[in-house]
Write a protein that holds these residues in place. Structure first.
Motif, short mmCIF file in Angstrom:
data_model
loop_
_atom_site.label_atom_id
_atom_site.label_comp_id
_atom_site.label_asym_id
_atom_site.label_seq_id
_atom_site.Cartn_x
_atom_site.Cartn_y
_atom_site.Cartn_z
N TYR A 2 11.03 4.06 30.86
CA TYR A 2 10.46 3.45 32.06
C TYR A 2 9.19 2.66 31.78
CZ TYR A 2 13.64 6.70 34.27
OH TYR A 2 14.75 7.39 34.63
N ALA A 3 8.64 2.84 30.61
CA ALA A 3 7.35 2.21 30.29
C ALA A 3 7.42 0.69 30.35
CB ALA A 3 6.88 2.67 28.92
N ARG A 4 8.52 0.11 29.94
CA ARG A 4 8.63 -1.36 29.96
C ARG A 4 8.59 -1.91 31.37
NH1 ARG A 4 12.95 -2.68 25.23
NH2 ARG A 4 11.46 -2.46 23.55
N LYS A 5 9.10 -1.16 32.32
CA LYS A 5 9.09 -1.61 33.71
C LYS A 5 7.77 -1.27 34.40
CE LYS A 5 13.45 -2.87 34.21
NZ LYS A 5 13.87 -4.21 34.44
N LEU A 6 7.30 -0.02 34.24
CA LEU A 6 6.13 0.45 34.97
C LEU A 6 4.81 0.02 34.35
CD1 LEU A 6 7.30 4.08 35.80
CD2 LEU A 6 7.40 2.07 37.26
N GLY A 7 4.77 -0.13 33.04
CA GLY A 7 3.53 -0.49 32.35
C GLY A 7 2.91 -1.79 32.83
N PRO A 8 3.64 -2.90 32.81
CA PRO A 8 3.05 -4.17 33.26
C PRO A 8 2.65 -4.16 34.73
CG PRO A 8 5.02 -4.58 31.97
CD PRO A 8 4.95 -3.09 32.20
N LEU A 9 3.27 -3.30 35.54
CA LEU A 9 2.93 -3.22 36.95
C LEU A 9 1.72 -2.32 37.21
CD1 LEU A 9 6.54 -2.82 38.40
CD2 LEU A 9 5.16 -4.89 38.35
N GLY A 10 1.25 -1.63 36.18
CA GLY A 10 0.12 -0.72 36.34
C GLY A 10 0.50 0.58 37.02
#
Length: 94
Positions: A2-10
């Motif tokens: 999930y890091a690729r999706k949630l990371g850029p969104l903070g």
């Protein structure tokens, strides 16, 4: 995964901002009461914080802003600019 999706969104859980906790029920109660997250810049004397939402009554926003100015100290503020997340900045006369 999930890091690729949630990371850029903070939106990734992070122990610094209190979203990675041992007891979720306790954290939920604490977050529902409300809290203020204050971010600063390392190399510049700037403070970033949320003191309200666009859909809040104007009276509440004024009270929140007064509380922030009082907490920081009027003498410590040289320039004050407020803005919505994607809106233009509005200079506030102190």
């Amino acid at each position: 995964p999930y890091a690729r999706k949630l990371g850029p969104l903070g939106l990734m859980p992070n122990p610094k901002n209190g979203t990675l906790v041992e007891n979720p029920q306790e954290a939920r109660e604490k977050m529902e009461k409300g809290s203020v997250v204050i971010r600063t810049e390392k190399k510049f004397p700037l403070i970033h914080l949320v003191f309200g939402r666009v859909n809040q009554p104007e009276k509440e926003l004024k009270e929140n802003l007064r509380a922030v100015v009082k907490g920081v100290g009027r003498g410590n503020i040289k320039k004050l600019v407020i803005c919505a997340t994607m809106g233009p900045g509005i200079k506030v006369a102190l």
